[in-house]
Design a protein around this motif. Structure first.
Motif, PDB file in Angstrom:
ATOM      1  N   ASP A  12       0.605  -0.867  -0.274  1.00 20.80           N
ATOM      2  CA  ASP A  12       0.193  -0.065  -0.235  1.00 20.80           C
ATOM      3  C   ASP A  12       0.824   1.227   0.446  1.00 20.80           C
ATOM      4  O   ASP A  12       1.570   1.838   0.675  1.00 20.80           O
ATOM      5  N   ALA A  14       0.402   4.191   0.989  1.00 20.06           N
ATOM      6  CA  ALA A  14       0.082   4.737   2.031  1.00 20.06           C
ATOM      7  C   ALA A  14       0.724   4.600   3.549  1.00 20.06           C
ATOM      8  O   ALA A  14       1.265   5.175   4.030  1.00 20.06           O
ATOM      9  N   THR A  15       1.636   2.894   3.634  1.00 15.92           N
ATOM     10  CA  THR A  15       2.087   2.781   3.982  1.00 15.92           C
ATOM     11  C   THR A  15       3.457   2.206   4.074  1.00 15.92           C
ATOM     12  O   THR A  15       4.467   1.320   4.866  1.00 15.92           O
ATOM     13  N   LYS A  42       2.147   4.816  10.459  1.00 19.15           N
ATOM     14  CA  LYS A  42       1.095   5.010   8.858  1.00 19.15           C
ATOM     15  C   LYS A  42      -0.508   4.671   8.894  1.00 19.15           C
ATOM     16  O   LYS A  42      -1.301   4.654   8.821  1.00 19.15           O
ATOM     17  N   PHE A  43       0.399   3.022   9.064  1.00 21.31           N
ATOM     18  CA  PHE A  43      -1.102   2.330   9.101  1.00 21.31           C
ATOM     19  C   PHE A  43      -2.345   1.889   9.680  1.00 21.31           C
ATOM     20  O   PHE A  43      -3.414   1.729   9.712  1.00 21.31           O
ATOM     21  N   GLN A  44      -1.454   1.826  11.116  1.00 20.04           N
ATOM     22  CA  GLN A  44      -2.347   2.298  12.400  1.00 20.04           C
ATOM     23  C   GLN A  44      -3.216   3.457  12.040  1.00 20.04           C
ATOM     24  O   GLN A  44      -4.721   3.403  12.659  1.00 20.04           O
ATOM     25  N   MET A  45      -2.576   4.396  12.000  1.00 17.21           N
ATOM     26  CA  MET A  45      -3.586   6.126  11.766  1.00 17.21           C
ATOM     27  C   MET A  45      -4.803   5.322  10.684  1.00 17.21           C
ATOM     28  O   MET A  45      -5.728   5.927  10.471  1.00 17.21           O
ATOM     29  N   LYS A  46      -3.838   4.815   9.609  1.00 11.65           N
ATOM     30  CA  LYS A  46      -5.248   4.872   7.840  1.00 11.65           C
ATOM     31  C   LYS A  46      -6.427   4.041   8.243  1.00 11.65           C
ATOM     32  O   LYS A  46      -6.932   4.763   8.359  1.00 11.65           O
ATOM     33  N   HIS A  47      -6.070   3.334   9.438  1.00  9.88           N
ATOM     34  CA  HIS A  47      -7.217   2.142  10.110  1.00  9.88           C
ATOM     35  C   HIS A  47      -7.492   2.268  11.496  1.00  9.88           C
ATOM     36  O   HIS A  47      -8.328   1.785  12.175  1.00  9.88           O
ATOM     37  N   ASN A  48      -7.067   3.545  11.910  1.00  9.71           N
ATOM     38  CA  ASN A  48      -7.768   4.180  13.578  1.00  9.71           C
ATOM     39  C   ASN A  48      -7.713   3.409  14.244  1.00  9.71           C
ATOM     40  O   ASN A  48      -8.864   3.277  15.636  1.00  9.71           O
ATOM     41  N   GLN A  51      -3.046   7.199  17.420  1.00 10.12           N
ATOM     42  CA  GLN A  51      -2.531   8.187  17.200  1.00 10.12           C
ATOM     43  C   GLN A  51      -1.581   8.678  18.097  1.00 10.12           C
ATOM     44  O   GLN A  51      -1.431   7.555  19.817  1.00 10.12           O
ATOM     45  N   THR A  64      -3.323  -4.331  16.215  1.00  9.98           N
ATOM     46  CA  THR A  64      -2.508  -3.569  14.993  1.00  9.98           C
ATOM     47  C   THR A  64      -3.049  -5.284  13.529  1.00  9.98           C
ATOM     48  O   THR A  64      -2.429  -5.447  12.815  1.00  9.98           O
TER      49      THR A  64
END
Length: 74
Positions: A12, A14-15, A42-48, A51, A64
């Protein structure tokens, strides 16, 4: 496990762990270093999942790991 984690994160844009060099797509490593940690964040923030400031931010804990399996299950 880190190599597989990097492969998943690199799938991905984004990650992605790194755009080039060590950790980049096709050049995944066994090192869980700063670039891998940042990609996990980044993965954690993208999938809420987490933070900045949250416990477990940047680490592959149960939430995660579960989300990675859900998102990338084939």
């Amino acid at each position: 496990e880190v190599t597989n984690l990097q492969r998943v994160l690199n799938s991905d844009s984004a990650t992605r762990v790194s755009a080039s060099g060590a950790g980049s797509p096709g050049k995944e490593t066994t090192l869980f270093g700063p670039a891998t940690k940042k990609a996990v964040q980044k993965f954690q923030m993208k999938h809420n999942i987490a933070q900045p400031g949250d416990p477990g931010y940047g680490y592959v804990g149960p939430k995660t790991r579960s989300k990675i399996q859900e998102v990338f299950a084939k």
